[in-house]
Design an enzyme around this catalytic site. Structure first.
Site, PDB file in Angstrom:
ATOM      1  N   LYS A  14       0.842  -1.210   0.000  1.00  0.00           N
ATOM      2  CA  LYS A  14       0.000   0.000   0.000  1.00  0.00           C
ATOM      3  C   LYS A  14       0.877   1.262   0.000  1.00  0.00           C
ATOM      4  O   LYS A  14       0.671   2.173  -0.784  1.00  0.00           O
ATOM      5  CB  LYS A  14      -0.933   0.013   1.234  1.00  0.00           C
ATOM      6  CG  LYS A  14      -1.805  -1.230   1.358  1.00  0.00           C
ATOM      7  CD  LYS A  14      -2.721  -1.176   2.573  1.00  0.00           C
ATOM      8  CE  LYS A  14      -2.005  -1.216   3.904  1.00  0.00           C
ATOM      9  NZ  LYS A  14      -1.324  -2.503   4.210  1.00  0.00           N
ATOM     10  N   ARG A  88      -9.870   0.645   8.659  1.00  0.00           N
ATOM     11  CA  ARG A  88      -9.491  -0.727   9.006  1.00  0.00           C
ATOM     12  C   ARG A  88     -10.595  -1.437   9.766  1.00  0.00           C
ATOM     13  O   ARG A  88     -10.426  -2.600  10.127  1.00  0.00           O
ATOM     14  CB  ARG A  88      -8.263  -0.685   9.911  1.00  0.00           C
ATOM     15  CG  ARG A  88      -6.956  -0.884   9.184  1.00  0.00           C
ATOM     16  CD  ARG A  88      -5.866  -0.602  10.177  1.00  0.00           C
ATOM     17  NE  ARG A  88      -4.715  -1.401   9.959  1.00  0.00           N
ATOM     18  CZ  ARG A  88      -3.600  -0.959   9.391  1.00  0.00           C
ATOM     19  NH1 ARG A  88      -3.518   0.264   8.932  1.00  0.00           N
ATOM     20  NH2 ARG A  88      -2.568  -1.757   9.280  1.00  0.00           N
ATOM     21  N   ARG A 127      11.937  -5.573   5.104  1.00  0.00           N
ATOM     22  CA  ARG A 127      11.707  -4.151   4.807  1.00  0.00           C
ATOM     23  C   ARG A 127      12.581  -3.221   5.647  1.00  0.00           C
ATOM     24  O   ARG A 127      12.820  -3.451   6.820  1.00  0.00           O
ATOM     25  CB  ARG A 127      10.245  -3.808   5.056  1.00  0.00           C
ATOM     26  CG  ARG A 127       9.986  -2.291   5.010  1.00  0.00           C
ATOM     27  CD  ARG A 127       8.544  -1.938   5.033  1.00  0.00           C
ATOM     28  NE  ARG A 127       7.836  -2.456   6.176  1.00  0.00           N
ATOM     29  CZ  ARG A 127       6.530  -2.352   6.341  1.00  0.00           C
ATOM     30  NH1 ARG A 127       5.809  -1.768   5.399  1.00  0.00           N
ATOM     31  NH2 ARG A 127       5.949  -2.818   7.398  1.00  0.00           N
ATOM     32  N   ARG A 161      11.110  -1.360  11.301  1.00  0.00           N
ATOM     33  CA  ARG A 161      10.002  -1.011  12.196  1.00  0.00           C
ATOM     34  C   ARG A 161       9.915  -1.982  13.364  1.00  0.00           C
ATOM     35  O   ARG A 161      10.168  -3.173  13.194  1.00  0.00           O
ATOM     36  CB  ARG A 161       8.687  -1.021  11.409  1.00  0.00           C
ATOM     37  CG  ARG A 161       8.314   0.359  10.913  1.00  0.00           C
ATOM     38  CD  ARG A 161       7.195   0.360   9.940  1.00  0.00           C
ATOM     39  NE  ARG A 161       6.030  -0.417  10.330  1.00  0.00           N
ATOM     40  CZ  ARG A 161       4.936  -0.511   9.585  1.00  0.00           C
ATOM     41  NH1 ARG A 161       4.870   0.128   8.437  1.00  0.00           N
ATOM     42  NH2 ARG A 161       3.913  -1.239   9.974  1.00  0.00           N
ATOM     43  N   ARG A 172      -0.895  -8.864  13.536  1.00  0.00           N
ATOM     44  CA  ARG A 172      -1.373  -7.900  12.527  1.00  0.00           C
ATOM     45  C   ARG A 172      -2.246  -8.606  11.484  1.00  0.00           C
ATOM     46  O   ARG A 172      -3.270  -8.070  11.051  1.00  0.00           O
ATOM     47  CB  ARG A 172      -0.176  -7.213  11.850  1.00  0.00           C
ATOM     48  CG  ARG A 172       0.494  -6.206  12.769  1.00  0.00           C
ATOM     49  CD  ARG A 172       1.913  -5.882  12.332  1.00  0.00           C
ATOM     50  NE  ARG A 172       1.995  -5.152  11.093  1.00  0.00           N
ATOM     51  CZ  ARG A 172       3.137  -4.939  10.431  1.00  0.00           C
ATOM     52  NH1 ARG A 172       4.276  -5.417  10.905  1.00  0.00           N
ATOM     53  NH2 ARG A 172       3.132  -4.253   9.306  1.00  0.00           N
TER      54      ARG A 172
HETATM   55  P1  AP5 Z   1       4.906  -1.614   1.811  1.00  0.00           P
HETATM   56  O1  AP5 Z   1       4.558  -0.787   0.620  1.00  0.00           O
HETATM   57  O2  AP5 Z   1       5.676  -0.963   2.905  1.00  0.00           O
HETATM   58  O3  AP5 Z   1       3.591  -2.368   2.353  1.00  0.00           O
HETATM   59  P2  AP5 Z   1       2.333  -1.813   3.156  1.00  0.00           P
HETATM   60  O4  AP5 Z   1       1.118  -2.488   2.608  1.00  0.00           O
HETATM   61  O5  AP5 Z   1       2.332  -0.319   3.180  1.00  0.00           O
HETATM   62  O6  AP5 Z   1       2.678  -2.444   4.574  1.00  0.00           O
HETATM   63  P3  AP5 Z   1       2.581  -1.869   6.048  1.00  0.00           P
HETATM   64  O7  AP5 Z   1       3.322  -2.852   6.920  1.00  0.00           O
HETATM   65  O8  AP5 Z   1       3.044  -0.441   6.127  1.00  0.00           O
HETATM   66  O9  AP5 Z   1       1.067  -1.985   6.299  1.00  0.00           O
HETATM   67  P4  AP5 Z   1       0.385  -2.066   7.631  1.00  0.00           P
HETATM   68  O10 AP5 Z   1      -1.022  -1.902   7.183  1.00  0.00           O
HETATM   69  O11 AP5 Z   1       0.676  -3.247   8.479  1.00  0.00           O
HETATM   70  O12 AP5 Z   1       1.071  -0.880   8.477  1.00  0.00           O
HETATM   71  P5  AP5 Z   1       0.575   0.551   8.913  1.00  0.00           P
HETATM   72  O13 AP5 Z   1       1.751   1.422   8.990  1.00  0.00           O
HETATM   73  O14 AP5 Z   1      -0.616   0.988   8.140  1.00  0.00           O
HETATM   74  O15 AP5 Z   1       5.712  -2.902   1.280  1.00  0.00           O
HETATM   75  C1  AP5 Z   1       6.226  -3.874   2.175  1.00  0.00           C
HETATM   76  C2  AP5 Z   1       7.572  -4.416   1.642  1.00  0.00           C
HETATM   77  O16 AP5 Z   1       7.334  -5.126   0.421  1.00  0.00           O
HETATM   78  C3  AP5 Z   1       8.603  -3.321   1.294  1.00  0.00           C
HETATM   79  O17 AP5 Z   1       9.886  -3.774   1.641  1.00  0.00           O
HETATM   80  C4  AP5 Z   1       8.478  -3.135  -0.222  1.00  0.00           C
HETATM   81  O18 AP5 Z   1       9.713  -2.742  -0.819  1.00  0.00           O
HETATM   82  C5  AP5 Z   1       8.056  -4.541  -0.669  1.00  0.00           C
HETATM   83  N1  AP5 Z   1       7.144  -4.521  -1.816  1.00  0.00           N
HETATM   84  C6  AP5 Z   1       6.100  -3.675  -2.033  1.00  0.00           C
HETATM   85  N2  AP5 Z   1       5.464  -3.968  -3.185  1.00  0.00           N
HETATM   86  C7  AP5 Z   1       6.117  -5.060  -3.705  1.00  0.00           C
HETATM   87  C8  AP5 Z   1       5.915  -5.842  -4.886  1.00  0.00           C
HETATM   88  N3  AP5 Z   1       4.914  -5.584  -5.755  1.00  0.00           N
HETATM   89  N4  AP5 Z   1       6.765  -6.882  -5.107  1.00  0.00           N
HETATM   90  C9  AP5 Z   1       7.766  -7.169  -4.216  1.00  0.00           C
HETATM   91  N5  AP5 Z   1       8.014  -6.454  -3.094  1.00  0.00           N
HETATM   92  C10 AP5 Z   1       7.185  -5.413  -2.842  1.00  0.00           C
HETATM   93  O19 AP5 Z   1       0.023   0.230  10.403  1.00  0.00           O
HETATM   94  C11 AP5 Z   1       0.903  -0.111  11.455  1.00  0.00           C
HETATM   95  C12 AP5 Z   1       0.116  -0.191  12.754  1.00  0.00           C
HETATM   96  O20 AP5 Z   1      -0.488   1.092  13.057  1.00  0.00           O
HETATM   97  C13 AP5 Z   1      -1.068  -1.174  12.785  1.00  0.00           C
HETATM   98  O21 AP5 Z   1      -0.653  -2.500  13.089  1.00  0.00           O
HETATM   99  C14 AP5 Z   1      -1.930  -0.558  13.902  1.00  0.00           C
HETATM  100  O22 AP5 Z   1      -1.409  -0.843  15.179  1.00  0.00           O
HETATM  101  C15 AP5 Z   1      -1.782   0.941  13.660  1.00  0.00           C
HETATM  102  N6  AP5 Z   1      -2.793   1.481  12.717  1.00  0.00           N
HETATM  103  C16 AP5 Z   1      -2.538   2.040  11.491  1.00  0.00           C
HETATM  104  N7  AP5 Z   1      -3.686   2.440  10.913  1.00  0.00           N
HETATM  105  C17 AP5 Z   1      -4.695   2.114  11.770  1.00  0.00           C
HETATM  106  C18 AP5 Z   1      -6.111   2.252  11.722  1.00  0.00           C
HETATM  107  N8  AP5 Z   1      -6.718   2.794  10.646  1.00  0.00           N
HETATM  108  N9  AP5 Z   1      -6.844   1.799  12.777  1.00  0.00           N
HETATM  109  C19 AP5 Z   1      -6.235   1.257  13.875  1.00  0.00           C
HETATM  110  N10 AP5 Z   1      -4.893   1.086  13.987  1.00  0.00           N
HETATM  111  C20 AP5 Z   1      -4.123   1.512  12.937  1.00  0.00           C
END
Ligand code: AP5
Length: 216
Positions: A14, A88, A127, A161, A172
């Protein structure tokens, strides 16, 4: 102008795709994960509580994230918003609809990025992110040109992270399947859902997303 949601499990790509849309289309990325990581560094009690919840891999309460997103939507965006990691839960989805409607806007597309669990583990555990500009790397599929140095800004501050480990990732993923995946049906029923193959390489995924946006 388009408002879109990138919906998918942790590591689906994402953030990677949102950053490309910011560069290509002048959209504004609203990542609740990034906002919460910023709040963690505030040194307040709320910041400490948020840090504990995130490090365990659980979801932060709806009222906190809805408040953060509400402030950003109120400021507006000429190119449209990319909601990355929000909503979410079903209450968050309802709140987003209300916040956009209050500005006379709506959602133009909800893009579900489909990736299987095995690939997610490999992506998350490899990552790293630049602490200065937010560029995202992967040890195997997208390493920086010079080890430990950000290609985009030259910073040496490439970080892992705290929640990018197998234990937190299990929680997660459970949170995703229990609380977030019902949104797939929610947006399907509204006729707003499109799915892309998130297992494809980054360019191919970007092309698939662009084609959804061009039809929206
Ligand atoms: P990346 O693009 O970083 O993936 P992502 O989907 O953004 O993953 P996140 O881990 O950031 O998502 P998340 O939803 O768990 O975390 P968030 O910060 O929102 O890609 C991942 C890796 O793959 C990278 O190394 C990249 O290079 C590689 N890659 C990407 N595309 C690729 C491809 N096509 N092919 C190969 N490799 C590829 O949330 C973190 C925490 O915050 C949650 O657990 C929760 O505690 C809290 N939180 C956040 N939002 C909320 C909410 N709305 N409500 C409640 N709690 C929340």
């Amino acid at each position: 102008m388009a408002n879109i949601i990138l919906l998918g499990p942790p590591g689906a790509g994402k953030g990677t795709q949102a950053k490309r849309l910011v560069d290509a289309r002048g959209m504004v990325q609203l990542s609740t994960g990034d906002m919460l990581r910023e709040a963690k560094t505030s040194g307040t009690d709320m910041g400490r509580r948020v840090a504990e919840v995130m490090e365990r891999g659980q979801l932060v309460t709806d009222d906190i994230v809805i408040g953060l997103i509400g402030e950003k939507i109120a400021k507006g965006s000429r190119g449209g918003f990319i909601f990355d990691g929000f909503p979410r839960t079903l209450p968050q989805a309802d709140a987003l609809g209300d916040l956009l409607a209050a500005k006379g806007q709506g959602l133009d597309a909800v893009i579900e990025m489909q990736v299987d669990d095995a690939a997610l583990v490999a992506r998350i555990t490899g990552r790293s992110t630049c602490g200065n500009c937010g560029a995202v790397y992967h040890d195997v599929t997208h390493p920086p040109k010079i080890a430990g140095v950000c290609d985009a800004c030259g910073s040496h501050d490439l970080r892992r992270r705290a929640d990018d480990n197998e234990d937190a990732l299990k929680t997660r993923l459970m949170e995703y399947y229990k609380k977030t995946s019902p949104l797939i049906g929610y947006y399907y029923a509204k006729g707003q859902l499109s799915a892309v193959d998130g297992l494809a390489d980054v360019e191919t995924v970007a092309t698939a997303i662009a084609s959804v946006l061009d039809k929206a």
